[in-house]
Design a protein around this motif. Structure first.
Motif, PDB file in Angstrom:
ATOM      1  N   MET A  29      50.910  29.228  41.541  1.00 33.98           N
ATOM      2  CA  MET A  29      49.842  28.337  42.000  1.00 33.98           C
ATOM      3  C   MET A  29      49.973  28.040  43.492  1.00 33.98           C
ATOM      4  O   MET A  29      48.971  27.980  44.205  1.00 33.98           O
ATOM      5  CB  MET A  29      49.860  27.036  41.196  1.00 33.98           C
ATOM      6  CG  MET A  29      49.622  27.249  39.718  1.00 33.98           C
ATOM      7  SD  MET A  29      48.133  28.180  39.413  1.00 33.98           S
ATOM      8  CE  MET A  29      47.033  26.918  38.993  1.00 33.98           C
ATOM      9  N   ARG A  30      51.205  27.883  43.959  1.00 31.67           N
ATOM     10  CA  ARG A  30      51.434  27.669  45.399  1.00 31.67           C
ATOM     11  C   ARG A  30      50.971  28.882  46.194  1.00 31.67           C
ATOM     12  O   ARG A  30      50.335  28.750  47.243  1.00 31.67           O
ATOM     13  CB  ARG A  30      52.927  27.426  45.655  1.00 31.67           C
ATOM     14  CG  ARG A  30      53.294  26.051  46.046  1.00 31.67           C
ATOM     15  CD  ARG A  30      54.722  25.854  46.541  1.00 31.67           C
ATOM     16  NE  ARG A  30      55.714  26.852  46.153  1.00 31.67           N
ATOM     17  CZ  ARG A  30      56.436  26.812  45.036  1.00 31.67           C
ATOM     18  NH1 ARG A  30      56.275  25.830  44.172  1.00 31.67           N
ATOM     19  NH2 ARG A  30      57.327  27.746  44.774  1.00 31.67           N
ATOM     20  N   TRP A  31      51.304  30.076  45.718  1.00 37.84           N
ATOM     21  CA  TRP A  31      50.921  31.302  46.427  1.00 37.84           C
ATOM     22  C   TRP A  31      49.399  31.447  46.482  1.00 37.84           C
ATOM     23  O   TRP A  31      48.849  31.860  47.497  1.00 37.84           O
ATOM     24  CB  TRP A  31      51.539  32.516  45.770  1.00 37.84           C
ATOM     25  CG  TRP A  31      53.038  32.555  45.844  1.00 37.84           C
ATOM     26  CD1 TRP A  31      53.858  31.841  46.688  1.00 37.84           C
ATOM     27  CD2 TRP A  31      53.909  33.334  45.038  1.00 37.84           C
ATOM     28  NE1 TRP A  31      55.174  32.133  46.440  1.00 37.84           N
ATOM     29  CE2 TRP A  31      55.235  33.052  45.434  1.00 37.84           C
ATOM     30  CE3 TRP A  31      53.702  34.236  44.011  1.00 37.84           C
ATOM     31  CZ2 TRP A  31      56.333  33.650  44.856  1.00 37.84           C
ATOM     32  CZ3 TRP A  31      54.800  34.837  43.420  1.00 37.84           C
ATOM     33  CH2 TRP A  31      56.097  34.544  43.841  1.00 37.84           C
ATOM     34  N   LEU A  32      48.723  31.112  45.389  1.00 36.96           N
ATOM     35  CA  LEU A  32      47.253  31.151  45.401  1.00 36.96           C
ATOM     36  C   LEU A  32      46.702  30.151  46.410  1.00 36.96           C
ATOM     37  O   LEU A  32      45.810  30.473  47.191  1.00 36.96           O
ATOM     38  CB  LEU A  32      46.697  30.845  44.010  1.00 36.96           C
ATOM     39  CG  LEU A  32      46.690  31.978  43.009  1.00 36.96           C
ATOM     40  CD1 LEU A  32      46.337  31.450  41.623  1.00 36.96           C
ATOM     41  CD2 LEU A  32      45.716  33.063  43.422  1.00 36.96           C
ATOM     42  N   ALA A  33      47.232  28.928  46.374  1.00 36.51           N
ATOM     43  CA  ALA A  33      46.760  27.880  47.291  1.00 36.51           C
ATOM     44  C   ALA A  33      47.022  28.251  48.744  1.00 36.51           C
ATOM     45  O   ALA A  33      46.218  27.947  49.626  1.00 36.51           O
ATOM     46  CB  ALA A  33      47.425  26.549  46.952  1.00 36.51           C
ATOM     47  N   ASP A  34      48.149  28.919  49.001  1.00 35.61           N
ATOM     48  CA  ASP A  34      48.499  29.320  50.364  1.00 35.61           C
ATOM     49  C   ASP A  34      47.764  30.566  50.822  1.00 35.61           C
ATOM     50  O   ASP A  34      47.886  30.963  51.979  1.00 35.61           O
ATOM     51  CB  ASP A  34      50.006  29.585  50.476  1.00 35.61           C
ATOM     52  CG  ASP A  34      50.847  28.332  50.295  1.00 35.61           C
ATOM     53  OD1 ASP A  34      50.274  27.216  50.369  1.00 35.61           O
ATOM     54  OD2 ASP A  34      52.071  28.465  50.070  1.00 35.61           O
ATOM     55  N   GLY A  35      47.026  31.203  49.918  1.00 35.02           N
ATOM     56  CA  GLY A  35      46.298  32.417  50.280  1.00 35.02           C
ATOM     57  C   GLY A  35      47.187  33.648  50.389  1.00 35.02           C
ATOM     58  O   GLY A  35      46.801  34.632  51.005  1.00 35.02           O
ATOM     59  N   ARG A  36      48.368  33.615  49.779  1.00 37.08           N
ATOM     60  CA  ARG A  36      49.271  34.771  49.838  1.00 37.08           C
ATOM     61  C   ARG A  36      48.699  35.964  49.090  1.00 37.08           C
ATOM     62  O   ARG A  36      48.991  37.106  49.415  1.00 37.08           O
ATOM     63  CB  ARG A  36      50.642  34.415  49.283  1.00 37.08           C
ATOM     64  CG  ARG A  36      51.415  33.500  50.216  1.00 37.08           C
ATOM     65  CD  ARG A  36      52.767  33.151  49.684  1.00 37.08           C
ATOM     66  NE  ARG A  36      53.644  34.314  49.571  1.00 37.08           N
ATOM     67  CZ  ARG A  36      54.907  34.246  49.210  1.00 37.08           C
ATOM     68  NH1 ARG A  36      55.444  33.074  48.925  1.00 37.08           N
ATOM     69  NH2 ARG A  36      55.640  35.316  49.126  1.00 37.08           N
TER      70      ARG A  36
END
Length: 76
Positions: A29-36
């Motif tokens: 979820m963090r990676w999605l939010a960060d646009g990774r």
């Protein structure tokens, strides 16, 4: 008596709080939010979660062009 293992499933990870489902989901979820990474909108369609069984049946019976459904809870 035979015990057959691939080698890792019975080993306790050095940091169990990091190697758990909750930690992996939080990282994703963090990676999605960060646009990774992004998910193509061609593999899912946002739907109202009011009648989820309808969409589960469509997926099970291959009645959708998309791979899956993403419920948009703001539609309720």
């Amino acid at each position: 008596f035979v015990s057959l293992r691939s080698g890792w499933e019975c080993a306790m990870p050095p940091f169990p709080d990091v190697h758990c489902d909750q930690s992996h989901l939080a990282a994703a979820m963090r990676w999605l939010a960060d646009g990774r990474f992004t998910i193509s909108d061609k593999i899912y369609r946002k739907e109202n979660p009011a009648d989820p069984q309808k969409y589960y049946q469509e997926i099970m019976n291959n009645c959708r062009d998309e791979l899956t459904v993403m419920f948009d809870w703001r539609m309720l």
